[in-house]
Design a protein around this motif. Structure first.
Motif, PDB file in Angstrom:
ATOM      1  N   TRP A 135     -16.105  21.407  68.590  1.00  0.00           N
ATOM      2  CA  TRP A 135     -17.081  22.028  67.694  1.00  0.00           C
ATOM      3  C   TRP A 135     -17.884  23.097  68.435  1.00  0.00           C
ATOM      4  CZ3 TRP A 135     -22.353  22.710  67.368  1.00  0.00           C
ATOM      5  CH2 TRP A 135     -22.840  23.166  66.138  1.00  0.00           C
ATOM      6  N   GLN A 136     -18.319  22.771  69.660  1.00  0.00           N
ATOM      7  CA  GLN A 136     -19.070  23.752  70.451  1.00  0.00           C
ATOM      8  C   GLN A 136     -18.194  24.960  70.801  1.00  0.00           C
ATOM      9  OE1 GLN A 136     -22.322  22.014  73.208  1.00  0.00           O
ATOM     10  NE2 GLN A 136     -20.570  20.673  73.465  1.00  0.00           N
ATOM     11  N   LEU A 137     -16.920  24.693  71.115  1.00  0.00           N
ATOM     12  CA  LEU A 137     -15.999  25.780  71.445  1.00  0.00           C
ATOM     13  C   LEU A 137     -15.811  26.716  70.252  1.00  0.00           C
ATOM     14  CD1 LEU A 137     -14.108  26.965  73.592  1.00  0.00           C
ATOM     15  CD2 LEU A 137     -12.287  25.482  72.685  1.00  0.00           C
TER      16      LEU A 137
ATOM     17  N   LEU B  33     -16.536  31.894  67.465  1.00  0.00           N
ATOM     18  CA  LEU B  33     -16.831  32.574  66.213  1.00  0.00           C
ATOM     19  C   LEU B  33     -18.176  33.298  66.224  1.00  0.00           C
ATOM     20  CD1 LEU B  33     -15.573  29.962  63.583  1.00  0.00           C
ATOM     21  CD2 LEU B  33     -14.399  32.007  64.397  1.00  0.00           C
ATOM     22  N   HIS B  34     -19.171  32.706  66.899  1.00  0.00           N
ATOM     23  CA  HIS B  34     -20.528  33.238  66.811  1.00  0.00           C
ATOM     24  C   HIS B  34     -21.144  33.557  68.165  1.00  0.00           C
ATOM     25  CE1 HIS B  34     -20.268  31.981  62.636  1.00  0.00           C
ATOM     26  NE2 HIS B  34     -19.989  30.737  63.018  1.00  0.00           N
ATOM     27  N   ASP B  35     -20.356  33.433  69.233  1.00  0.00           N
ATOM     28  CA  ASP B  35     -20.838  33.721  70.588  1.00  0.00           C
ATOM     29  C   ASP B  35     -22.057  32.873  70.941  1.00  0.00           C
ATOM     30  OD1 ASP B  35     -20.634  34.969  73.045  1.00  0.00           O
ATOM     31  OD2 ASP B  35     -22.039  36.570  72.507  1.00  0.00           O
ATOM     32  N   ARG B  36     -22.033  31.627  70.532  1.00  0.00           N
ATOM     33  CA  ARG B  36     -23.147  30.725  70.828  1.00  0.00           C
ATOM     34  C   ARG B  36     -22.843  29.897  72.079  1.00  0.00           C
ATOM     35  NH1 ARG B  36     -23.595  29.164  64.475  1.00  0.00           N
ATOM     36  NH2 ARG B  36     -25.025  30.841  63.857  1.00  0.00           N
ATOM     37  N   PRO B  37     -23.852  29.646  72.910  1.00  0.00           N
ATOM     38  CA  PRO B  37     -23.613  28.908  74.156  1.00  0.00           C
ATOM     39  C   PRO B  37     -23.369  27.424  73.898  1.00  0.00           C
ATOM     40  CG  PRO B  37     -25.959  29.268  73.845  1.00  0.00           C
ATOM     41  CD  PRO B  37     -25.266  30.014  72.742  1.00  0.00           C
ATOM     42  N   PHE B  38     -22.702  26.774  74.845  1.00  0.00           N
ATOM     43  CA  PHE B  38     -22.518  25.325  74.777  1.00  0.00           C
ATOM     44  C   PHE B  38     -23.877  24.650  74.931  1.00  0.00           C
ATOM     45  CE2 PHE B  38     -18.204  25.842  74.474  1.00  0.00           C
ATOM     46  CZ  PHE B  38     -17.449  24.694  74.698  1.00  0.00           C
ATOM     47  N   ALA B  39     -24.214  23.749  74.016  1.00  0.00           N
ATOM     48  CA  ALA B  39     -25.465  22.994  74.146  1.00  0.00           C
ATOM     49  C   ALA B  39     -25.357  21.975  75.268  1.00  0.00           C
ATOM     50  CB  ALA B  39     -25.794  22.295  72.831  1.00  0.00           C
ATOM     51  N   PHE B  40     -24.165  21.391  75.428  1.00  0.00           N
ATOM     52  CA  PHE B  40     -23.919  20.395  76.471  1.00  0.00           C
ATOM     53  C   PHE B  40     -22.621  20.758  77.177  1.00  0.00           C
ATOM     54  CE2 PHE B  40     -25.769  18.281  72.707  1.00  0.00           C
ATOM     55  CZ  PHE B  40     -27.050  18.081  73.205  1.00  0.00           C
TER      56      PHE B  40
ATOM     57  N   VAL C 150     -19.153  20.576  79.298  1.00  0.00           N
ATOM     58  CA  VAL C 150     -18.015  19.657  79.253  1.00  0.00           C
ATOM     59  C   VAL C 150     -18.154  18.598  80.340  1.00  0.00           C
ATOM     60  CG1 VAL C 150     -15.508  19.470  79.493  1.00  0.00           C
ATOM     61  CG2 VAL C 150     -16.504  21.413  78.253  1.00  0.00           C
ATOM     62  N   GLU C 151     -18.586  19.027  81.533  1.00  0.00           N
ATOM     63  CA  GLU C 151     -18.746  18.082  82.657  1.00  0.00           C
ATOM     64  C   GLU C 151     -19.793  17.020  82.328  1.00  0.00           C
ATOM     65  OE1 GLU C 151     -18.897  21.355  82.859  1.00  0.00           O
ATOM     66  OE2 GLU C 151     -17.075  21.858  83.976  1.00  0.00           O
ATOM     67  N   GLU C 152     -20.900  17.450  81.727  1.00  0.00           N
ATOM     68  CA  GLU C 152     -21.975  16.524  81.375  1.00  0.00           C
ATOM     69  C   GLU C 152     -21.501  15.487  80.363  1.00  0.00           C
ATOM     70  OE1 GLU C 152     -26.563  16.692  79.579  1.00  0.00           O
ATOM     71  OE2 GLU C 152     -25.278  18.480  79.568  1.00  0.00           O
ATOM     72  N   LEU C 153     -20.777  15.949  79.338  1.00  0.00           N
ATOM     73  CA  LEU C 153     -20.283  15.032  78.310  1.00  0.00           C
ATOM     74  C   LEU C 153     -19.257  14.057  78.875  1.00  0.00           C
ATOM     75  CD1 LEU C 153     -19.891  17.507  75.300  1.00  0.00           C
ATOM     76  CD2 LEU C 153     -21.736  15.877  75.723  1.00  0.00           C
ATOM     77  N   HIS C 154     -18.373  14.549  79.750  1.00  0.00           N
ATOM     78  CA  HIS C 154     -17.386  13.661  80.377  1.00  0.00           C
ATOM     79  C   HIS C 154     -18.081  12.596  81.224  1.00  0.00           C
ATOM     80  CE1 HIS C 154     -13.271  14.907  79.500  1.00  0.00           C
ATOM     81  NE2 HIS C 154     -13.714  16.158  79.408  1.00  0.00           N
ATOM     82  N   ARG C 155     -19.102  13.016  81.969  1.00  0.00           N
ATOM     83  CA  ARG C 155     -19.816  12.071  82.831  1.00  0.00           C
ATOM     84  C   ARG C 155     -20.499  10.987  82.003  1.00  0.00           C
ATOM     85  NH1 ARG C 155     -22.674  15.456  85.038  1.00  0.00           N
ATOM     86  NH2 ARG C 155     -24.620  15.199  83.882  1.00  0.00           N
TER      87      ARG C 155
ATOM     88  N   ALA D 221     -28.265  16.123  68.043  1.00  0.00           N
ATOM     89  CA  ALA D 221     -28.768  17.356  68.655  1.00  0.00           C
ATOM     90  C   ALA D 221     -27.976  18.571  68.172  1.00  0.00           C
ATOM     91  CB  ALA D 221     -28.698  17.245  70.174  1.00  0.00           C
ATOM     92  N   LEU D 222     -26.650  18.411  68.029  1.00  0.00           N
ATOM     93  CA  LEU D 222     -25.828  19.517  67.527  1.00  0.00           C
ATOM     94  C   LEU D 222     -26.192  19.867  66.086  1.00  0.00           C
ATOM     95  CD1 LEU D 222     -22.304  18.605  68.971  1.00  0.00           C
ATOM     96  CD2 LEU D 222     -23.956  20.257  69.856  1.00  0.00           C
TER      97      LEU D 222
END
Length: 538
Positions: free
Chosen positions: A377-379, A384-391, A393-398, A419-420
């Motif tokens: 979803w973040q990708l 589409l909208h050039d929006r930054p990742f809120a979280f 990938v490394e943080e979510l995996h951890r 949060a999303l």
């Protein structure tokens, strides 16, 4: 600088007023906790609050100073005291010094300056005692950690199946304090589960796990019928040696220890544990094989209810991985809709959790599935909208790697997908907003577990705090504090309405130390109390 508490006791009000005002208590490292003209009131206060220092007159009605010191020292041996004496009571003062009083002063011509060097010496002694106490505690913790490491090494040997000699295993259990000869051996597996707020309270998982291990170690050691063998932080075994009696008596022993353990972990660590009993046997080899089997199937306890003593028959079979991922496209589409400003993300989360509980997919498959949904979803928003990742990938995996139970996954989904959803609403409503405001709002969303100050965000954005405050108000029509509070109250209402925690838990998860203040803000921003919210429908 650490502040030590002191109380003044004298039946002369002028003396009390003079010393209370004239002595620079805080400069000397003391907090004047109270001044009493009635020694009985002083005794009651001292027994309830345990002050560090007592400064008292000798000649007083009802209780004299020496009796007061003796009474308080019965419950607080470390109490330091100073006597204020008249000339005619000098012999009593000498007696008090022999009983451990630090010093005495004569009331005639008494000045605050006379007390200063005495308090400085007392301060030094208290600092030394505090240092020794801290060092003693550190040594005790080091000893416990060393003991846990030794046990962990043995547990690793045991679970690897490398212990071929039963006598060696029995000797090691005996060394750890458990005599299994002629008794029924029973291994009980446990694993810790804690929500995000509890993890934040302990700063990191290792500290939380060590706290739980310490609780388990103490309870099991005092039982006299079991020993604790840790496998890894937050995971291990309680080994029982049960007398060969009726099954009901054996069950009573196990239940007494394990439910005390469950209760204590809930009370002191604010966490839950999942426990699974093995099978009772007289033979070490069979017990070892049972423990290996219990640990090997640990992922099968993912859906078991926490804080309940389960048996090995609760090991659950899982659905095929392909059965879950066959629905990935539909799940991604429904998530995208739920994350829209008018979407119902809490309903989406609750529906998925109930489905997972019913269909019981493998935990690793489930975690991979949810992780992929959050990342994809973040990708898509970025592409589409050039929006930054809120979280990241490394943080979510951890974070996902630490999840051991469905309750922890539920908490993770509520926090991250919630949060999303808020970010999605902000992005939609404020498409033309300045980048500084967007980054500030993202920062608040990413730190919902604590109170974020304006100065902190300004520093993060490399802006002057006053300029940032004016900019935020100009661009949004509300102050930064109003925005941060409003977003927190929105999140609180979502969580409480969805039943994702009690009012106490939600207030702590959002960084509010005092429940009364949280309730005041909640009613101010929502117009009603959390009880009303819980009855609302979304």
């Amino acid at each position: 600088m650490m502040m030590y508490s002191v109380i003044l006791v004298d039946d002369s009000m002028p003396v009390l007023h003079y010393l209370s005002r004239a002595v620079p208590w805080e400069q000397l490292g003391f907090q004047l906790a109270g001044s009493f003209s009635d020694p009985e009131e002083a005794l009651t206060y001292g027994q309830q609050h345990a002050p560090d220092v007592l400064i008292t007159d000798i000649g007083m009605p009802k209780i004299d100073g020496i009796q007061l010191i003796a009474s308080l020292k019965q419950t607080q041996q470390s109490l330091m005291s100073v006597i204020i004496s008249c000339h005619g009571e000098f012999a009593y003062a000498q007696q008090a010094v022999k009983l451990g009083v630090q010093d005495y002063l004569l009331k005639e011509n008494l000045t605050a300056d006379q007390l200063v060097p005495i308090l400085e010496q007392i301060r030094q002694r208290l600092d030394q005692a505090q240092s020794h106490s801290s060092e003693h505690q550190r040594l005790q913790e080091d000893h416990l950690r060393h003991r846990l490491l030794i046990k962990r090494k043995f547990t690793s040997e045991l679970l690897s199946g490398s212990i071929q000699d039963p006598e060696y295993g029995i000797q090691r259990l005996t060394h750890f304090g458990l005599d299994t000869r002629g008794k029924m051996i029973l291994p009980v597996y446990y694993t810790v589960t804690a929500n995000e707020e509890r993890k934040q309270r302990f700063h990191d998982l290792d500290l939380l796990s060590f706290t739980v291990e310490n609780i388990v170690e103490e309870i099991v050691e005092h039982s006299g019928t079991a020993v604790h063998l840790s496998k890894s932080p937050g995971e291990g075994f309680v080994w029982f040696a049960l007398p060969v009696r009726s099954g009901a008596q054996q069950e009573m022993i196990v239940h007494e220890v394990m439910y005390q353990l469950i209760y204590s972990v809930q009370k002191f660590a604010k966490a839950e544990i999942v426990t699974v009993c093995g099978s009772k046997t007289l033979h070490w080899q069979e017990a070892m094989n049972d423990a290996i089997q219990l640990q090997a199937q640990a992922d099968r306890y993912f859906y078991l209810p926490p804080s309940t003593l389960c048996d090995s028959t609760h090991r659950l079979d899982f659905q095929k991985e392909s059965d879950l991922f066959a629905n990935y496209g539909t799940a991604a589409e429904s998530l995208a809709l739920a994350l829209l400003p008018d979407g119902e993300i809490n309903l989406w989360i609750n529906n998925w959790i109930e489905r997972l509980k019913q269909e019981r997919y493998h935990p690793e498959t489930v975690k991979t599935f949810m992780l992929k949904l959050a990342i994809d979803w973040q990708l898509k928003q970025q592409q589409l909208h050039d929006r930054p990742f809120a979280f990241s990938v490394e943080e979510l995996h951890r974070e996902m790697g630490h999840i051991r139970h469905i309750h922890e996954l539920t908490e993770w989904m509520n926090i991250r997908f919630g949060a999303l959803a808020v970010l999605s609403r902000d992005w939609t409503l404020q498409a033309n907003c300045r980048s500084e405001i967007i980054h500030a709002r993202n920062y608040v969303e990413q730190h919902m577990n604590r109170l974020v100050k304006l100065e902190e965000v300004a520093e993060h954005l490399h802006l002057n705090a006053s300029y940032f405050s004016r900019l935020f108000k100009k661009e949004t029509g509300e102050t930064f504090i109003e925005y941060a509070t409003r977003v927190k109250m929105q999140r609180a209402k979502e969580w409480i309405t969805a039943g994702n925690g009690t009012v106490d838990e939600v207030s702590q998860m959002l960084g509010y130390q005092y429940k009364s203040y949280f309730l005041k803000l909640y009613k101010l921003y929502t117009g009603h109390t959390p009880v009303k919210s819980k009855g609302d429908t979304i």
